[in-house]
Design a protein around this motif. Sequence first.
Motif, PDB file in Angstrom:
ATOM      1  N   MET A   1       1.108  -1.087  -0.156  1.00 54.20           N
ATOM      2  CA  MET A   1       0.198   0.122   0.105  1.00 54.20           C
ATOM      3  C   MET A   1       0.825   1.259  -0.005  1.00 54.20           C
ATOM      4  N   ASP A   2       0.227   1.618  -0.838  1.00 56.67           N
ATOM      5  CA  ASP A   2       1.734   3.496  -0.936  1.00 56.67           C
ATOM      6  C   ASP A   2       0.941   4.752   0.289  1.00 56.67           C
ATOM      7  N   ALA A   3       1.932   4.500   1.263  1.00 58.75           N
ATOM      8  CA  ALA A   3       1.754   5.476   2.554  1.00 58.75           C
ATOM      9  C   ALA A   3       1.310   6.939   1.922  1.00 58.75           C
ATOM     10  N   ALA A   4       1.545   7.347   0.288  1.00 61.09           N
ATOM     11  CA  ALA A   4       1.389   8.690   0.187  1.00 61.09           C
ATOM     12  C   ALA A   4       0.011   9.457   0.111  1.00 61.09           C
ATOM     13  N   HIS A   5      -0.581   7.813  -0.146  1.00 63.75           N
ATOM     14  CA  HIS A   5      -1.884   7.508  -1.198  1.00 63.75           C
ATOM     15  C   HIS A   5      -2.249   7.658   0.308  1.00 63.75           C
ATOM     16  N   ILE A   6      -1.836   7.295   0.980  1.00 61.62           N
ATOM     17  CA  ILE A   6      -2.969   7.294   2.506  1.00 61.62           C
ATOM     18  C   ILE A   6      -3.065   9.033   3.240  1.00 61.62           C
ATOM     19  N   VAL A   7      -2.011   9.231   3.335  1.00 63.99           N
ATOM     20  CA  VAL A   7      -1.679  10.586   3.367  1.00 63.99           C
ATOM     21  C   VAL A   7      -2.760  11.374   2.636  1.00 63.99           C
ATOM     22  N   GLU A   8      -3.284  10.960   1.926  1.00 63.69           N
ATOM     23  CA  GLU A   8      -4.034  12.430   0.919  1.00 63.69           C
ATOM     24  C   GLU A   8      -5.268  11.568   0.933  1.00 63.69           C
ATOM     25  N   LEU A   9      -5.522  10.505   1.563  1.00 66.67           N
ATOM     26  CA  LEU A   9      -6.918  10.294   1.446  1.00 66.67           C
ATOM     27  C   LEU A   9      -6.926  10.738   2.992  1.00 66.67           C
ATOM     28  N   GLU A  10      -6.420  10.960   3.817  1.00 67.23           N
ATOM     29  CA  GLU A  10      -7.092  11.015   5.273  1.00 67.23           C
ATOM     30  C   GLU A  10      -6.986  12.352   5.157  1.00 67.23           C
ATOM     31  N   GLY A  11      -6.064  12.880   4.697  1.00 72.11           N
ATOM     32  CA  GLY A  11      -6.419  14.221   4.233  1.00 72.11           C
ATOM     33  C   GLY A  11      -7.457  14.998   3.870  1.00 72.11           C
ATOM     34  N   ALA A  12      -7.935  14.499   2.934  1.00 69.51           N
ATOM     35  CA  ALA A  12      -9.384  13.926   2.015  1.00 69.51           C
ATOM     36  C   ALA A  12     -10.205  14.517   2.669  1.00 69.51           C
ATOM     37  N   LEU A  13     -10.129  12.988   4.211  1.00 70.11           N
ATOM     38  CA  LEU A  13     -11.415  13.172   4.428  1.00 70.11           C
ATOM     39  C   LEU A  13     -11.081  13.830   5.768  1.00 70.11           C
ATOM     40  N   ALA A  14     -10.524  14.350   5.917  1.00 66.93           N
ATOM     41  CA  ALA A  14     -10.200  15.801   7.232  1.00 66.93           C
ATOM     42  C   ALA A  14     -11.123  16.409   7.025  1.00 66.93           C
ATOM     43  N   ARG A  15     -10.759  16.808   5.259  1.00 70.50           N
ATOM     44  CA  ARG A  15     -11.395  18.188   5.034  1.00 70.50           C
ATOM     45  C   ARG A  15     -12.834  17.918   5.262  1.00 70.50           C
ATOM     46  N   VAL A  16     -13.232  17.551   4.683  1.00 74.40           N
ATOM     47  CA  VAL A  16     -15.092  16.728   4.632  1.00 74.40           C
ATOM     48  C   VAL A  16     -15.520  16.816   6.085  1.00 74.40           C
ATOM     49  N   ALA A  17     -14.820  15.676   6.966  1.00 74.29           N
ATOM     50  CA  ALA A  17     -15.526  16.386   7.986  1.00 74.29           C
ATOM     51  C   ALA A  17     -15.806  17.405   8.167  1.00 74.29           C
ATOM     52  N   TYR A  18     -14.748  18.466   8.277  1.00 68.05           N
ATOM     53  CA  TYR A  18     -14.579  19.377   8.918  1.00 68.05           C
ATOM     54  C   TYR A  18     -15.624  20.569   7.966  1.00 68.05           C
ATOM     55  N   LEU A  19     -15.649  20.753   6.979  1.00 66.03           N
ATOM     56  CA  LEU A  19     -17.038  20.697   5.932  1.00 66.03           C
ATOM     57  C   LEU A  19     -18.351  20.683   6.229  1.00 66.03           C
ATOM     58  N   LEU A  20     -18.605  19.080   6.378  1.00 66.14           N
ATOM     59  CA  LEU A  20     -19.767  18.644   7.136  1.00 66.14           C
ATOM     60  C   LEU A  20     -20.720  19.484   8.311  1.00 66.14           C
ATOM     61  N   THR A  21     -19.525  19.759   9.445  1.00 72.34           N
ATOM     62  CA  THR A  21     -19.911  19.060  10.683  1.00 72.34           C
ATOM     63  C   THR A  21     -19.734  21.018  11.202  1.00 72.34           C
ATOM     64  N   ARG A  22     -19.203  22.212  10.182  1.00 76.86           N
ATOM     65  CA  ARG A  22     -19.643  22.986  10.692  1.00 76.86           C
ATOM     66  C   ARG A  22     -20.207  23.967  11.260  1.00 76.86           C
ATOM     67  N   VAL A  23     -20.532  25.224  12.058  1.00 79.86           N
ATOM     68  CA  VAL A  23     -21.172  25.668  12.552  1.00 79.86           C
ATOM     69  C   VAL A  23     -22.268  26.602  10.968  1.00 79.86           C
ATOM     70  N   ARG A  24     -21.812  27.234  10.555  1.00 82.10           N
ATOM     71  CA  ARG A  24     -22.205  28.433   9.618  1.00 82.10           C
ATOM     72  C   ARG A  24     -23.282  27.220   9.011  1.00 82.10           C
ATOM     73  N   ARG A  25     -22.023  25.282   8.379  1.00 83.15           N
ATOM     74  CA  ARG A  25     -23.690  24.966   7.446  1.00 83.15           C
ATOM     75  C   ARG A  25     -24.305  24.500   7.830  1.00 83.15           C
ATOM     76  N   HIS A  26     -23.894  23.790   9.299  1.00 83.97           N
ATOM     77  CA  HIS A  26     -25.749  23.366  10.741  1.00 83.97           C
ATOM     78  C   HIS A  26     -26.394  24.582  10.328  1.00 83.97           C
ATOM     79  N   ASP A  27     -26.044  25.937  10.872  1.00 82.13           N
ATOM     80  CA  ASP A  27     -26.764  26.925  11.362  1.00 82.13           C
ATOM     81  C   ASP A  27     -27.388  27.678   9.472  1.00 82.13           C
ATOM     82  N   TYR A  28     -26.912  27.267   8.288  1.00 82.34           N
ATOM     83  CA  TYR A  28     -27.609  27.390   7.182  1.00 82.34           C
ATOM     84  C   TYR A  28     -28.656  26.168   6.886  1.00 82.34           C
ATOM     85  N   ALA A  29     -28.231  25.082   7.246  1.00 79.64           N
ATOM     86  CA  ALA A  29     -29.621  24.177   6.960  1.00 79.64           C
ATOM     87  C   ALA A  29     -31.290  24.840   7.931  1.00 79.64           C
ATOM     88  N   MET A  30     -30.186  24.699   8.611  1.00 82.25           N
ATOM     89  CA  MET A  30     -31.603  25.398   9.909  1.00 82.25           C
ATOM     90  C   MET A  30     -32.544  26.515   9.320  1.00 82.25           C
TER      91      MET A  30
END
Length: 168
Positions: A1-30
């Motif tokens: 398994m290519d460690a560089a791809h795992i690093v990239e994937l982890e970074g992308a997932l962290a960005r997605v998690a951040y975007l999906l849980t932002r207070v502004r996004r929640h407030d907008y949805a409400m």
Amino acid sequence: MDAAHIVELEGALARVAYLLTRVRRHDYAMVKCGVTMDRASVPLLRVLADADEPMRLGELATRLDVEAPHVSRQIQRLEKAGYVERTPDPADGRAQRVRPTPEGRRAVDAVRDVLRNWMAEALADWSTEDLKALAVLNHRMVDGFLSHAEQIGDLGAAARESKPVRAD
């Protein structure tokens, strides 16, 4: 398994998690769906709405991988807002189970509609094939995470939730 791809994937997932849980996004949805609910209550109400039957608070805490007092506080808030109701547990008369009210189900549906529309707008220039591939790969990734969690004895909330229907 290519460690560089795992690093990239982890970074992308962290960005997605951040975007999906932002207070502004929640407030907008409400605001967009006309629902008043704090961010911590949304996943709890979603789990209840997806359950086949009312759930005990301890089961909710296990599913969400949070402490029981947190669930108790959120249930009190949701009950006060009219989104959930308590029912006696038929297996234990001393215990109670919780289920969404019709208003709670409408609230979950409204939140889901707003969030799905947000996703559809964000991914509007993606092809149908790319969206399908993304969904399939995400399910495969989650299944891998769950399998690994089972192997190491870490079966948090996601392992107990029903698997969504895939568009294979």
